[in-house]
Design a protein around this motif. Structure first.
Motif, PDB file in Angstrom:
ATOM      1  N   GLY A 170       0.812  -1.202   0.000  1.00 43.96           N
ATOM      2  CA  GLY A 170       0.000   0.000   0.000  1.00 43.96           C
ATOM      3  C   GLY A 170       0.843   1.249   0.000  1.00 43.96           C
ATOM      4  N   SER A 171       0.237   2.346   0.378  1.00 45.11           N
ATOM      5  CA  SER A 171       0.921   3.639   0.382  1.00 45.11           C
ATOM      6  C   SER A 171       0.309   4.544   1.444  1.00 45.11           C
ATOM      7  CB  SER A 171       0.819   4.303  -0.991  1.00 45.11           C
ATOM      8  OG  SER A 171      -0.542   4.582  -1.316  1.00 45.11           O
ATOM      9  N   LEU A 172       1.049   5.576   1.784  1.00 55.01           N
ATOM     10  CA  LEU A 172       0.564   6.634   2.662  1.00 55.01           C
ATOM     11  C   LEU A 172       0.827   7.967   1.994  1.00 55.01           C
ATOM     12  CD1 LEU A 172       0.900   7.035   6.481  1.00 55.01           C
ATOM     13  CD2 LEU A 172       1.623   8.904   4.994  1.00 55.01           C
ATOM     14  N   GLN A 173      -0.163   8.838   2.037  1.00 55.16           N
ATOM     15  CA  GLN A 173      -0.005  10.197   1.498  1.00 55.16           C
ATOM     16  C   GLN A 173      -0.737  11.169   2.407  1.00 55.16           C
ATOM     17  OE1 GLN A 173      -0.127  10.969  -2.777  1.00 55.16           O
ATOM     18  NE2 GLN A 173      -1.622  12.612  -2.390  1.00 55.16           N
ATOM     19  N   ARG A 174      -0.066  12.274   2.744  1.00 54.72           N
ATOM     20  CA  ARG A 174      -0.662  13.267   3.636  1.00 54.72           C
ATOM     21  C   ARG A 174      -0.164  14.660   3.255  1.00 54.72           C
ATOM     22  NH1 ARG A 174      -2.715  12.423   9.148  1.00 54.72           N
ATOM     23  NH2 ARG A 174      -3.105  14.486  10.059  1.00 54.72           N
ATOM     24  N   TYR A 175      -1.071  15.602   3.241  1.00 53.85           N
ATOM     25  CA  TYR A 175      -0.755  16.992   2.886  1.00 53.85           C
ATOM     26  C   TYR A 175      -0.491  17.802   4.153  1.00 53.85           C
ATOM     27  CZ  TYR A 175      -1.487  21.813   1.373  1.00 53.85           C
ATOM     28  OH  TYR A 175      -1.346  23.162   1.138  1.00 53.85           O
ATOM     29  N   PHE A 176       0.544  18.656   4.089  1.00 49.91           N
ATOM     30  CA  PHE A 176       0.913  19.493   5.220  1.00 49.91           C
ATOM     31  C   PHE A 176       0.860  20.959   4.809  1.00 49.91           C
ATOM     32  CE2 PHE A 176       2.763  15.395   6.150  1.00 49.91           C
ATOM     33  CZ  PHE A 176       2.463  15.229   7.496  1.00 49.91           C
ATOM     34  N   PRO A 177      -0.118  21.710   5.325  1.00 49.90           N
ATOM     35  CA  PRO A 177      -0.214  23.139   4.970  1.00 49.90           C
ATOM     36  C   PRO A 177       0.886  23.983   5.607  1.00 49.90           C
ATOM     37  CG  PRO A 177      -1.866  22.565   6.602  1.00 49.90           C
ATOM     38  CD  PRO A 177      -1.218  21.281   6.187  1.00 49.90           C
ATOM     39  N   ASN A 178       1.448  23.482   6.731  1.00 47.88           N
ATOM     40  CA  ASN A 178       2.483  24.222   7.445  1.00 47.88           C
ATOM     41  C   ASN A 178       3.773  23.411   7.506  1.00 47.88           C
ATOM     42  OD1 ASN A 178       0.570  26.313   8.190  1.00 47.88           O
ATOM     43  ND2 ASN A 178      -0.216  24.862   9.726  1.00 47.88           N
ATOM     44  N   GLN A 179       4.881  24.124   7.741  1.00 50.18           N
ATOM     45  CA  GLN A 179       6.158  23.437   7.893  1.00 50.18           C
ATOM     46  C   GLN A 179       6.056  22.469   9.075  1.00 50.18           C
ATOM     47  OE1 GLN A 179       8.654  23.615  10.462  1.00 50.18           O
ATOM     48  NE2 GLN A 179       9.951  22.183   9.294  1.00 50.18           N
ATOM     49  N   THR A 180       6.535  21.227   8.863  1.00 51.55           N
ATOM     50  CA  THR A 180       6.370  20.172   9.863  1.00 51.55           C
ATOM     51  C   THR A 180       7.602  19.286   9.905  1.00 51.55           C
ATOM     52  OG1 THR A 180       4.010  20.106   9.286  1.00 51.55           O
ATOM     53  CG2 THR A 180       4.847  18.337  10.671  1.00 51.55           C
ATOM     54  N   ASN A 181       7.930  18.827  11.082  1.00 49.24           N
ATOM     55  CA  ASN A 181       8.970  17.813  11.257  1.00 49.24           C
ATOM     56  C   ASN A 181       8.304  16.488  11.602  1.00 49.24           C
ATOM     57  OD1 ASN A 181      11.346  19.482  10.932  1.00 49.24           O
ATOM     58  ND2 ASN A 181      10.800  20.408  12.898  1.00 49.24           N
ATOM     59  N   LEU A 182       8.662  15.451  10.857  1.00 45.10           N
ATOM     60  CA  LEU A 182       8.037  14.147  11.003  1.00 45.10           C
ATOM     61  C   LEU A 182       9.037  13.098  11.474  1.00 45.10           C
ATOM     62  CD1 LEU A 182       5.976  13.979   7.683  1.00 45.10           C
ATOM     63  CD2 LEU A 182       5.166  14.719   9.937  1.00 45.10           C
ATOM     64  N   THR A 183       8.524  12.112  12.202  1.00 46.28           N
ATOM     65  CA  THR A 183       9.281  10.907  12.543  1.00 46.28           C
ATOM     66  C   THR A 183       8.479   9.696  12.103  1.00 46.28           C
ATOM     67  OG1 THR A 183      10.384  11.909  14.457  1.00 46.28           O
ATOM     68  CG2 THR A 183      10.268   9.510  14.388  1.00 46.28           C
ATOM     69  N   LEU A 184       9.094   8.852  11.289  1.00 42.86           N
ATOM     70  CA  LEU A 184       8.491   7.595  10.842  1.00 42.86           C
ATOM     71  C   LEU A 184       9.241   6.448  11.497  1.00 42.86           C
ATOM     72  CD1 LEU A 184       6.607   5.949   8.923  1.00 42.86           C
ATOM     73  CD2 LEU A 184       8.454   6.081   7.221  1.00 42.86           C
ATOM     74  N   ILE A 185       8.537   5.577  12.200  1.00 45.46           N
ATOM     75  CA  ILE A 185       9.158   4.431  12.854  1.00 45.46           C
ATOM     76  C   ILE A 185       8.385   3.170  12.509  1.00 45.46           C
ATOM     77  CG2 ILE A 185       7.839   4.820  14.993  1.00 45.46           C
ATOM     78  CD1 ILE A 185      10.290   3.664  16.505  1.00 45.46           C
ATOM     79  N   GLU A 186       9.108   2.096  12.249  1.00 40.75           N
ATOM     80  CA  GLU A 186       8.496   0.789  11.986  1.00 40.75           C
ATOM     81  C   GLU A 186       9.198  -0.247  12.850  1.00 40.75           C
ATOM     82  OE1 GLU A 186       8.190  -3.179  10.459  1.00 40.75           O
ATOM     83  OE2 GLU A 186       9.942  -1.975   9.989  1.00 40.75           O
ATOM     84  N   VAL A 187       8.399  -1.066  13.546  1.00 39.87           N
ATOM     85  CA  VAL A 187       8.916  -2.083  14.467  1.00 39.87           C
ATOM     86  C   VAL A 187       8.299  -3.425  14.123  1.00 39.87           C
ATOM     87  CG1 VAL A 187       9.188  -2.783  16.874  1.00 39.87           C
ATOM     88  CG2 VAL A 187       9.119  -0.343  16.289  1.00 39.87           C
ATOM     89  N   LYS A 188       9.121  -4.441  14.122  1.00 44.01           N
ATOM     90  CA  LYS A 188       8.671  -5.809  13.833  1.00 44.01           C
ATOM     91  C   LYS A 188       9.144  -6.729  14.951  1.00 44.01           C
ATOM     92  CE  LYS A 188       9.035  -7.070   9.636  1.00 44.01           C
ATOM     93  NZ  LYS A 188       9.750  -5.773   9.606  1.00 44.01           N
ATOM     94  N   ARG A 189       8.227  -7.514  15.521  1.00 43.29           N
ATOM     95  CA  ARG A 189       8.575  -8.456  16.590  1.00 43.29           C
ATOM     96  C   ARG A 189       8.097  -9.846  16.205  1.00 43.29           C
ATOM     97  NH1 ARG A 189       5.939  -6.554  21.975  1.00 43.29           N
ATOM     98  NH2 ARG A 189       4.120  -6.533  20.604  1.00 43.29           N
ATOM     99  N   ASN A 190       8.930 -10.830  16.474  1.00 40.43           N
ATOM    100  CA  ASN A 190       8.583 -12.221  16.186  1.00 40.43           C
ATOM    101  C   ASN A 190       9.035 -13.101  17.343  1.00 40.43           C
ATOM    102  OD1 ASN A 190       9.261 -10.910  13.302  1.00 40.43           O
ATOM    103  ND2 ASN A 190       7.652 -12.443  13.067  1.00 40.43           N
ATOM    104  N   GLN A 191       8.123 -13.960  17.806  1.00 38.26           N
ATOM    105  CA  GLN A 191       8.438 -14.874  18.904  1.00 38.26           C
ATOM    106  C   GLN A 191       8.000 -16.291  18.542  1.00 38.26           C
ATOM    107  OE1 GLN A 191       6.176 -15.720  22.802  1.00 38.26           O
ATOM    108  NE2 GLN A 191       7.656 -14.160  23.415  1.00 38.26           N
ATOM    109  N   ALA A 192       8.868 -17.258  18.839  1.00 36.26           N
ATOM    110  CA  ALA A 192       8.550 -18.684  18.694  1.00 36.26           C
ATOM    111  C   ALA A 192       8.876 -19.373  20.008  1.00 36.26           C
ATOM    112  CB  ALA A 192       9.350 -19.306  17.556  1.00 36.26           C
ATOM    113  N   ARG A 193       7.958 -20.254  20.459  1.00 36.50           N
ATOM    114  CA  ARG A 193       8.163 -20.928  21.743  1.00 36.50           C
ATOM    115  C   ARG A 193       7.593 -22.336  21.672  1.00 36.50           C
ATOM    116  NH1 ARG A 193       4.226 -19.081  26.050  1.00 36.50           N
ATOM    117  NH2 ARG A 193       3.109 -20.936  25.338  1.00 36.50           N
ATOM    118  N   VAL A 194       8.348 -23.307  22.162  1.00 36.36           N
ATOM    119  CA  VAL A 194       7.850 -24.679  22.300  1.00 36.36           C
ATOM    120  C   VAL A 194       8.201 -25.162  23.696  1.00 36.36           C
ATOM    121  CG1 VAL A 194       8.027 -25.224  19.838  1.00 36.36           C
ATOM    122  CG2 VAL A 194       9.983 -25.675  21.345  1.00 36.36           C
TER     123      VAL A 194
END
Length: 267
Positions: free
Chosen positions: A216-240
């Motif tokens: 997919g995609s993300l699109q967003r309009y900013f009328p004013n000057q802005t500082n952005l932070t983009l973070i992505e986190v992935k967690r995986n657990q396996a247990r027996v």
């Protein structure tokens, strides 16, 4: 009675690629208990380059075996954020295997990417993304044996000036064999759109799985000057485990997951 305990936390490149490949080739039917959790994610087509990037990975493995029981835990996360051309990707893989009458194997892995962006007034900020999540569990002898696979992928876009959440996407899956805690769920904000999203799953019985992919995609309009932070986190657990973990052991496992989330090793 012979007992062994192996605990390793935040040990990177735990196994060579050859060892990792051989573990990937193991069929769930060849182990008394088997659990695997893996995911990958990619950001592409950023509308502008980030001003600052970072990435981090973390692993945590625990193996306990008594008498002639055998158990193995393995985790392998990777993460990178490239400034030019701007792309980001990470992957996370956890697997646990066991055989015998008394053992526990746990593998946690986490991968994170982060980018900061300075957006001019009257500007559209956008990017594309794609990824997948795959969980598998298998046991031979219920209810004595227990296998669990958990995974989640989450990204969020923040306005750094006022520390507010602007947009997000999350996918979370869980398998517990045997058990009734099987699910797959997806959530997203209004500015996140999809060109492809689908999941397949098998809940119930001695072998279960979830496979999910999305683009997919993300699109967003900013009328004013802005500082952005983009973070992505992935967690995986396996247990027996055999037998199923007691409440005390379960509390230790939860604490381990929290530790993975809070203590990350930067590349």
């Amino acid at each position: 009675m012979k007992k062994y305990i192996i605990f390793c936390k935040r040990v990177l490149l735990l196994a060579t690629p050859a060892i990792a490949s051989s573990m990937l080739a193991i069929s769930p039917s060849k182990a008394a208990t088997f659990a695997s959790s893996q995911g990958q994610f990619n950001f592409t087509q950023f509308s502008q380059s980030p001003t600052l990037t970072s990435s981090s990975i973390d692993i945590e493995n625990l193996v306990i075996g008594i008498d002639k029981a055998t158990a193995t835990a393995f985790a392998d996360p990777k993460a990178a954020f490239i400034v030019s051309p701007p792309t980001a990707s990470n992957s996370s893989f956890s697997i646990a295997l066991g055989e015998g009458r008394d053992y526990l194997a746990l593998a946690n892995s986490q991968a994170t990417v982060l980018g900061n962006f300075a957006i001019d007034a009257n500007t559209n900020f956008s990017f594309d993304f794609l990824g997948d999540l795959e969980l598998k569990t298998s046991i031979d002898n219920p209810p004595a044996e227990n296998a669990r696979a958990f995974g989640d992928i989450f990204f969020a876009l923040f306005d750094t000036n006022n520390n507010s959440l602007l947009d997000f996407f999350s996918i979370t899956g869980n398998l517990t064999t045997e058990g009734n805690d099987d699910f797959i769920g997806v959530e997203n904000s209004d500015n996140v759109s999809f060109i492809n999203r689908g999941s397949n799953f098998n809940f119930g019985g001695k072998e279960e799985f979830i496979t999910s992919s999305f683009a997919g995609s993300l699109q967003r309009y900013f009328p004013n000057q802005t500082n952005l932070t983009l973070i992505e986190v992935k967690r995986n657990q396996a247990r027996v485990s055999v037998p199923e973990p007691s409440n005390n052991i379960a509390a230790i496992l939860v604490a381990g997951v929290i530790g993975v989330a809070l203590k990350r090793k930067k590349n």
